[in-house]
Design an enzyme around this catalytic site. Structure first.
Site, short mmCIF file in Angstrom:
data_model
loop_
_atom_site.label_atom_id
_atom_site.label_comp_id
_atom_site.label_asym_id
_atom_site.label_seq_id
_atom_site.Cartn_x
_atom_site.Cartn_y
_atom_site.Cartn_z
N THR A 101 -10.76 -1.64 22.94
CA THR A 101 -10.19 -2.88 23.49
C THR A 101 -9.90 -3.81 22.32
O THR A 101 -10.82 -4.28 21.65
CB THR A 101 -11.14 -3.54 24.49
OG1 THR A 101 -11.41 -2.63 25.56
CG2 THR A 101 -10.51 -4.80 25.08
N LYS A 176 -5.94 -4.07 30.47
CA LYS A 176 -7.38 -3.95 30.28
C LYS A 176 -8.03 -5.33 30.16
O LYS A 176 -9.12 -5.57 30.70
CB LYS A 176 -7.69 -3.13 29.03
CG LYS A 176 -9.17 -3.03 28.64
CD LYS A 176 -9.99 -2.33 29.70
CE LYS A 176 -11.48 -2.28 29.36
NZ LYS A 176 -11.81 -1.48 28.17
N LYS A 252 -14.98 -20.84 54.71
CA LYS A 252 -16.18 -21.18 55.50
C LYS A 252 -17.45 -20.87 54.71
O LYS A 252 -18.35 -21.72 54.57
CB LYS A 252 -16.18 -20.40 56.81
CG LYS A 252 -17.49 -20.56 57.62
CD LYS A 252 -17.45 -19.75 58.90
CE LYS A 252 -17.50 -18.25 58.65
NZ LYS A 252 -18.85 -17.81 58.14
#
EC number: 1.1.-.-
Length: 295
Positions: A101, A176, A252
């Site tokens: 990466t 990625k 909610k």
């Protein structure tokens, strides 16, 4: 199209926690496998399995498709562009796939730099970790030209069960980074949920069990990632009723959690931001006449 062997020889550089199980899946590749790691002991099991151990990065350059799994951009650039790196020795038509990466600009810059030599730079980061690699079930996001993508599909399928052609070089890394952003933002949200649960005197280990159990059925955040745009939905979109229902439930439950946080004096900034942005994020923003719920 550049000529290349019917059964290419593979190379693998970087046999660490991620690279080793990926490379192991290639040991029986019919074209052969050459491996390199700065730690000689890391190569020993591969040699026993039939691979060739390279003495240096330059020796791996004889392969036709070369995978790199090293730590960061600096190491990637060194492996490829150093004086004795792949760029100096690889032949035209070679594919160099970066599984680390890195910054998307690193892949783009390397691809442009080596294009005149006929060397294809592919950014192909993976998702799933070492366990998925060992089973051949990684997801790989590929930034490559069409020719290179077609050539890597068969060998990459040895360690990946999902191959996505994200686009040109750099696109795999961008996908990625988006994927990892979701992961680590969710970790921060998990920590926030744990703080709320802890302040309420709840068992955090039990909460973790509930999360893992339910996510195994609901799919977690990926369960709502089916649209091909983040723009507001058209009124006739068939997914609109489902996501409007999800919006209602989410607003909610987030409102209730924020109210509980006030009671037990726990700050919940991610939950507050989620409440503000959930509707628009789902593609079903509230009309101007119907403001989002606030706590």
């Amino acid at each position: 199209m550049t000529a290349h062997p019917e059964t290419p020889r593979l190379g693998y550089i970087g046999l660490g926690n991620q690279g080793a199980p990926m490379a192991k899946r290639l040991l029986d590749w019919p074209g052969g496998l050459t491996v390199f790691d700065v730690r000689v002991e890391a190569m020993a099991p591969f040699v026993e399995g039939g691979a060739t151990a390279a003495a240096s990065v330059s020796d791996v350059a004889e392969a036709d498709i070369i995978s790199i799994t090293v730590f960061d951009d600096a190491q990637v650039s060194s492996v490829i562009t150093a004086d004795n790196g792949l760029a100096t020795h690889a032949k035209p038509g070679t594919i160099v796939a970066i599984h680390s990466t890195i910054a998307d600009t690193t892949a783009v810059d390397l691809a442009e730099k080596l294009k005149p030599q006929g060397i294809h730079i592919v950014d192909a980061p993976v998702s799933g970790g070492a366990a998925a690699a060992a089973k051949g079930e990684l997801a790989v996001m590929v930034g490559a030209d069409d020719e290179a993508f077609q050539r890597i599909k068969e060998p990459f399928s040895r360690w990946a069960s999902l191959l996505i052609h994200a686009g040109e070089p750099g696109a795999g890394t961008r996908m990625k980074l988006a994927r990892n952003m979701l992961t680590f933002v969710s970790y921060a949200a998990a920590a926030e949920a744990q703080r709320l649960a802890e302040a309420c005197g709840l068992d955090l280990v039990a909460l973790g069990k509930v999360v893992r159990h339910s996510d195994s059925f609901t799919g977690g955040a990926g369960a709502i990632m089916f649209r091909n745009t983040t723009a507001p939905m058209e009124p006739a979109d068939p997914l609109r009723p489902l996501l409007e229902h999800t919006r209602g439930l989410g607003e909610k439950d987030l409102s209730l959690a924020l109210a509980l946080g006030e009671v037990v004096s726990v700050d919940l900034p991610l939950a507050q931001l989620a409440l503000q942005r959930l509707a628009a994020g789902l593609g079903v923003p509230h009309p101007d006449t119907e403001p989002a719920k606030e706590t």
